[in-house]
Design a protein around this motif. Sequence first.
Motif, PDB file in Angstrom:
ATOM      1  N   PRO A  95      -5.728   5.754  -5.066  1.00 17.59           N
ATOM      2  CA  PRO A  95      -6.897   6.582  -5.327  1.00 17.59           C
ATOM      3  C   PRO A  95      -7.072   7.628  -4.217  1.00 17.59           C
ATOM      4  N   GLY A  96      -7.325   8.859  -4.618  1.00 16.13           N
ATOM      5  CA  GLY A  96      -7.516   9.924  -3.637  1.00 16.13           C
ATOM      6  C   GLY A  96      -6.244  10.682  -3.306  1.00 16.13           C
ATOM      7  N   VAL A  97      -5.117  10.247  -3.856  1.00 16.79           N
ATOM      8  CA  VAL A  97      -3.837  10.888  -3.538  1.00 16.79           C
ATOM      9  C   VAL A  97      -3.345  11.653  -4.769  1.00 16.79           C
ATOM     10  N   MET A  98      -3.111  12.958  -4.586  1.00 17.54           N
ATOM     11  CA  MET A  98      -2.717  13.820  -5.704  1.00 17.54           C
ATOM     12  C   MET A  98      -1.304  14.368  -5.493  1.00 17.54           C
ATOM     13  N   PRO A  99      -0.282  13.569  -5.833  1.00 14.84           N
ATOM     14  CA  PRO A  99       1.085  14.056  -5.638  1.00 14.84           C
ATOM     15  C   PRO A  99       1.451  15.113  -6.676  1.00 14.84           C
ATOM     16  N   LEU A 100       2.420  15.924  -6.285  1.00 16.01           N
ATOM     17  CA  LEU A 100       2.837  17.042  -7.125  1.00 16.01           C
ATOM     18  C   LEU A 100       4.324  17.246  -6.855  1.00 16.01           C
ATOM     19  N   LEU A 101       5.088  17.547  -7.909  1.00 14.91           N
ATOM     20  CA  LEU A 101       6.482  17.907  -7.677  1.00 14.91           C
ATOM     21  C   LEU A 101       6.617  19.400  -7.905  1.00 14.91           C
ATOM     22  N   LEU A 130       3.015   4.367  -8.134  1.00 15.15           N
ATOM     23  CA  LEU A 130       1.919   5.296  -8.414  1.00 15.15           C
ATOM     24  C   LEU A 130       1.083   5.622  -7.176  1.00 15.15           C
ATOM     25  N   PRO A 131       0.419   6.786  -7.197  1.00 14.78           N
ATOM     26  CA  PRO A 131      -0.408   7.163  -6.044  1.00 14.78           C
ATOM     27  C   PRO A 131      -1.668   6.313  -5.928  1.00 14.78           C
TER      28      PRO A 131
END
Length: 659
Positions: A453-459, A450-451
């Motif tokens: 805190p503060g990291v916004m992954p996107l596929l 999982l990412p």
Amino acid sequence: MRGRSEPPGQEETDMTDQHVIEVRPEIAARAHADAARYGAMYEAAKRDPQAFWAEQARRISWMRPPTRIKNTDFTGDVTIRWYEDGTLNAAATCLDRHLAERGDQVAIIWEGDDPGTSRRVTYRELHAEVCRTANVLKSLGVKRGDRVTIYLPMVVEAAVAMLACARIGAIHSVVFGGFSPDSLAGRIQDCGSTVLITADEGRRGGKRVPLKTNADAAVAACPTIRHVLVARVTGGDVPMQAGRDVAWPEAMAAASPDCPAEEMGAEDPLFILYTSGSTGKPKGALHTTGGYMVWASFTHQYVFDYQPGEIYWCTADVGWVTGHTYIVYGPLANGATTIMFEGVPNYPDAGRFWQVVDKHAVNIFYTAPTAIRALMREGDAHVTKHSRKSLRILGSVGEPINPEAWLWYHHVVGEQRCPIVDTWWQTETGGILISPLPGATRLKPGSATLPLPGVMPLLVDADGKTLEGAAEGNLCIADSWPGQMRTVFGDHERFRQTYFSTYPGLYFTGDGARRDADGYYWITGRVDDVINVSGHRMGTAEVESALASHPKVAEAAVVGFPHDVKGQGIYAYVTLKEGIEPTEALRKELVAWVRREIGPIASPDAIQWAPALPKTRSGKIMRRILRKIAANETEGLGDTSTLADPAVVEQLVENRAGG
Ligand code: PRX
């Protein structure tokens, strides 16, 4: 979350998304974050990044605390600024602020290549060495903003050199000691360093590495270099050029131990680190001071659950970003004891890591899948003959870790006691972005989970459409985090183009990933022309241009192919000039040529003579086909109708190299 948990002692054979390993209660009980805290932090950072990162900024020391926290924009010109009105000094936050509380605590344990040698340096001693070295650099004319290239083996002096640059506001550019004189010269020329710091020789696996000789060859092509500062590592006799070369130990003896830390803006550069991309020369990834230090400290504390007094060992080389963030800046910012290891995993034998773990009572151990796979082959006895009872947390970085290697690491090395943090990140990201937290995250072998805190992954799919739920696609990050690189040194347009133009408004990582039904990320590897050999990043274009510079080579195309130990190997298709005969001797010569041009890490594992390369009618090499042939997946080669000469493919398939 669904999935089965692991009954104690039961064999872990199920390698699917459902294979879950529970958080260990004794780890969660004293961890910096348990599952609830991770969830709360993730939400808080998402809801109000300004407030969250303002709070996190307190973990480092500031000269003037920041009031403007986040000012970032992934569109237009791409501006990334964090803590922009704050001032600080990275070396002071790693050293000075610890002196009162833990001046006599060991900051660095150096473990030599030869198992009989080690050295312990306290925070106070490290501070004094850094200050003296900073004064030496000043005496060589280095000023704030100047670039200093560091080409050193894994000795304490490497950390001292980095921190001494930081102390006076000079920007360091560390070049891995395994790179060739040409590669070193290219990196010096690109950033225009005025001083090069190197050593007489390095030591690795019982052998000597001629660093000063390489440095001399490089500097011959680098007119900006005014001085070469030379560390004494082996004491080997090396030529010193009068007026240019300076012996570091002698210069230190004459230098004052008093050197006030320069007050730097949060967005002033801290370092440049060259990294390979799809095309062209390696890029100088530029990291700045405030956001990078906060990210290094935050991630080191949470991902490794670092507790005061623990012994922490990251086996990377300071020549790579892992060494920057997780040997030097992160651990020292957190007042940790960090190990610097000069040697290699299999010298004098395949038990070296575990011998060192016992010798220094290591609690947290962080290494690369390629090392795990190589050691796995040598058998369990090399591991089990050492106690390893001090180990608490294990980490992995640099490339996807296959479930088999993960499980071996978990069972044999960690005896199922130690959570494994599979940390996904990049030179560009400054620090870890996707990883389990030991007390918070249920593990799945082979998933970075999982990412942070503060990291916004996107596929996203090839058209840039965001994919929801369980999906596989290209991995992007939707918003900035403090540790992100700010630009490519000297070429902001290349920065924008490389990372922000494929999917406008998003940072594109160059990696592919799958997200499962639990929201866990499984990194599938690069989707561009970058290959990952033993966790070392290599641009296929660099290897191609090295091959093409050989007088007998007309053209070359390089791709990665699956390799049992290295993860990926280097497969080169070479077209020789008219009239040149392909021979075994020439094959060896080309391998040696690439080693000389770039460095041993770029040695091709397989060379296939290619009378011609598959090209489209417009002359573009069809790498998709070359990758398939190299991987021996010659069944569905896909559409070859756009090729100028489809017969070329059949010929290549027939003559595949057995690599
Ligand atoms: O492909 C990913 C792979 O390494 C690349 C970054 O390489 P570099 O900048 O040299 O940094 C390496 C150390 C952080 C990524 O784009 N990579 C890194 N860590 C992982 C990984 N792939 C899968 N799982 C990882 N844990």
